[in-house]
Design a protein around this motif. Structure first.
Motif, mmCIF file in Angstrom:
data_model
loop_
_atom_site.group_PDB
_atom_site.id
_atom_site.type_symbol
_atom_site.label_atom_id
_atom_site.label_comp_id
_atom_site.label_asym_id
_atom_site.label_seq_id
_atom_site.Cartn_x
_atom_site.Cartn_y
_atom_site.Cartn_z
ATOM 1 N N GLU A 154 -33.156 5.990 6.581
ATOM 2 C CA GLU A 154 -32.571 4.708 6.176
ATOM 3 C C GLU A 154 -32.764 4.722 4.308
ATOM 4 O OE1 GLU A 154 -33.618 1.139 8.597
ATOM 5 O OE2 GLU A 154 -35.261 2.456 9.142
ATOM 6 N N ASP A 155 -32.072 4.080 3.656
ATOM 7 C CA ASP A 155 -32.120 4.090 2.393
ATOM 8 C C ASP A 155 -33.172 3.078 2.088
ATOM 9 O OD1 ASP A 155 -30.348 5.799 1.038
ATOM 10 O OD2 ASP A 155 -28.881 4.354 0.895
ATOM 11 N N PHE A 156 -34.098 3.480 0.808
ATOM 12 C CA PHE A 156 -35.215 2.353 0.585
ATOM 13 C C PHE A 156 -35.025 2.154 -0.833
ATOM 14 C CE2 PHE A 156 -39.702 2.944 -1.280
ATOM 15 C CZ PHE A 156 -39.833 1.404 -1.485
ATOM 16 N N GLU A 157 -34.567 0.681 -1.051
ATOM 17 C CA GLU A 157 -34.453 0.478 -2.720
ATOM 18 C C GLU A 157 -35.895 0.173 -3.146
ATOM 19 O OE1 GLU A 157 -32.723 -3.314 -5.123
ATOM 20 O OE2 GLU A 157 -31.143 -2.328 -3.573
ATOM 21 N N ALA A 179 -39.318 12.524 -14.813
ATOM 22 C CA ALA A 179 -39.354 12.971 -13.383
ATOM 23 C C ALA A 179 -38.295 12.424 -12.758
ATOM 24 C CB ALA A 179 -40.545 12.966 -12.756
ATOM 25 N N CYS A 180 -37.789 11.469 -12.739
ATOM 26 C CA CYS A 180 -36.998 10.717 -11.946
ATOM 27 C C CYS A 180 -35.357 11.167 -12.088
ATOM 28 C CB CYS A 180 -36.907 9.196 -12.046
ATOM 29 S SG CYS A 180 -38.349 8.352 -11.294
ATOM 30 N N LYS A 181 -35.225 11.523 -13.504
ATOM 31 C CA LYS A 181 -33.948 11.978 -13.824
ATOM 32 C C LYS A 181 -33.930 13.448 -13.137
ATOM 33 C CE LYS A 181 -33.113 9.718 -18.124
ATOM 34 N NZ LYS A 181 -33.275 9.877 -19.450
ATOM 35 N N LYS A 187 -31.137 15.792 -6.080
ATOM 36 C CA LYS A 187 -30.598 15.015 -4.954
ATOM 37 C C LYS A 187 -31.765 14.403 -3.874
ATOM 38 C CE LYS A 187 -26.107 16.931 -4.943
ATOM 39 N NZ LYS A 187 -25.395 16.109 -6.082
ATOM 40 N N LYS A 188 -33.246 14.197 -4.658
ATOM 41 C CA LYS A 188 -34.257 13.769 -3.649
ATOM 42 C C LYS A 188 -34.241 12.122 -4.024
ATOM 43 C CE LYS A 188 -37.063 17.815 -3.996
ATOM 44 N NZ LYS A 188 -38.366 18.394 -3.995
ATOM 45 N N ILE A 189 -33.824 11.811 -4.858
ATOM 46 C CA ILE A 189 -33.498 10.155 -4.971
ATOM 47 C C ILE A 189 -32.091 9.796 -5.713
ATOM 48 C CG2 ILE A 189 -35.910 9.853 -5.548
ATOM 49 C CD1 ILE A 189 -35.039 9.266 -8.262
ATOM 50 N N ARG A 190 -31.641 8.449 -5.512
ATOM 51 C CA ARG A 190 -30.376 8.249 -6.312
ATOM 52 C C ARG A 190 -30.780 6.967 -7.215
ATOM 53 N NH1 ARG A 190 -26.670 6.022 -2.897
ATOM 54 N NH2 ARG A 190 -28.235 5.523 -1.154
ATOM 55 N N ILE A 191 -30.209 7.082 -8.317
ATOM 56 C CA ILE A 191 -30.390 5.962 -9.125
ATOM 57 C C ILE A 191 -29.007 5.029 -9.239
ATOM 58 C CG2 ILE A 191 -31.278 5.203 -11.684
ATOM 59 C CD1 ILE A 191 -32.830 7.761 -11.728
ATOM 60 N N VAL A 192 -29.070 4.000 -8.863
ATOM 61 C CA VAL A 192 -27.594 3.087 -8.945
ATOM 62 C C VAL A 192 -28.353 1.912 -9.655
ATOM 63 C CG1 VAL A 192 -26.044 1.887 -7.345
ATOM 64 C CG2 VAL A 192 -27.136 4.083 -6.416
ATOM 65 N N LYS A 195 -31.598 1.118 -10.326
ATOM 66 C CA LYS A 195 -32.643 1.279 -9.232
ATOM 67 C C LYS A 195 -32.751 2.349 -8.681
ATOM 68 C CE LYS A 195 -33.755 -3.467 -8.513
ATOM 69 N NZ LYS A 195 -34.912 -3.871 -8.263
ATOM 70 N N ILE A 196 -33.958 2.661 -8.103
ATOM 71 C CA ILE A 196 -34.094 3.866 -7.318
ATOM 72 C C ILE A 196 -33.953 3.517 -5.992
ATOM 73 C CG2 ILE A 196 -35.958 5.669 -6.690
ATOM 74 C CD1 ILE A 196 -37.439 5.261 -9.447
ATOM 75 N N LEU A 197 -33.194 4.798 -5.422
ATOM 76 C CA LEU A 197 -32.840 4.577 -4.001
ATOM 77 C C LEU A 197 -33.346 6.010 -3.399
ATOM 78 C CD1 LEU A 197 -29.197 3.227 -3.727
ATOM 79 C CD2 LEU A 197 -31.363 2.079 -3.294
#
Length: 198
Positions: A154-157, A179-181, A187-192, A195-197
């Motif tokens: 499940e996606d966690f926003e 680090a988030c970039k 591909k451990k997180i997505r930034i939309v 917002k971090i997913l």
């Protein structure tokens, strides 16, 4: 944590706090049980250089500040409203009476405190030895699984600002941004839309 009908039955009051208002200070004596009815609360303290460390962020249904209450010690951190909030407040004698008469609630509080202890142990280990990316992933994984009760698929926003992630993980905000970039590239997180997913 404690069902609201039970809090009401034991005469808990509901207190209003404005964004930024202090609920209790570090080193205050603990005399009450607190539970968020509406809003958000952080527990924090500062080191001698003025850097903030967030011990935890609490949402509707979460309680905070129980260990000093049960241990008869002073609060090791302050509690501050992150937004306009309504907080249940129950005196210690009434809480003890509630726990004696409501064993299911007692067990649930013990379970939640155990999860918080696990989180503190996990983060202490991460902060002392691991790289920033690993710390952030560990924090997000804990929040996803144990706070928001989501499954891996499940996606966690993430509802935290970069500064709050930094304060929770013991990092500088610039380090979190970098680090988030990197985590996004891996591909451990997505930034939309910022917002971090996870």
């Amino acid at each position: 944590m404690v069902p609201e009908n039970i809090l009401n039955a034991y005469q808990a009051s509901i207190e209003k706090y404005k964004k930024g208002e202090v609920i209790f200070e570090e080193n205050d004596n603990a005399h009450h049980y607190f539970q968020v009815h509406q809003g958000q609360v952080k527990m924090n303290n500062y080191n001698e250089n003025g850097k903030e460390f967030i011990q935890g962020i609490f949402y509707a249904g979460d309680s905070f500040g129980e260990p000093p209450l049960f241990a008869d010690i002073k609060y090791p951190a302050a509690a501050v409203a992150l937004e306009d909030s309504l907080i249940y407040k129950l005196s210690k004698p009434k809480l003890i009476n509630l726990l004696e008469e409501q064993p299911k609630v007692h067990f649930h509080i013990t379970e939640r405190l155990s999860k918080r202890l696990y989180y503190k142990s996990l983060m202490a280990s991460e902060i002392s030895s691991e790289e920033p990316e690993h710390r952030i992933v560990s924090l997000l994984h804990f929040l996803k699984k144990h706070v928001h009760h989501l499954e891996d698929h499940e996606d966690f926003e993430v509802d935290l600002k970069r500064q709050q992630i930094a304060d929770l993980a013991g990092l500088r905000v610039e380090t979190v941004i970098r680090a988030c970039k990197n985590l996004e590239k891996k591909k451990k997180i997505r930034i939309v839309k910022r917002k971090i997913l996870f």
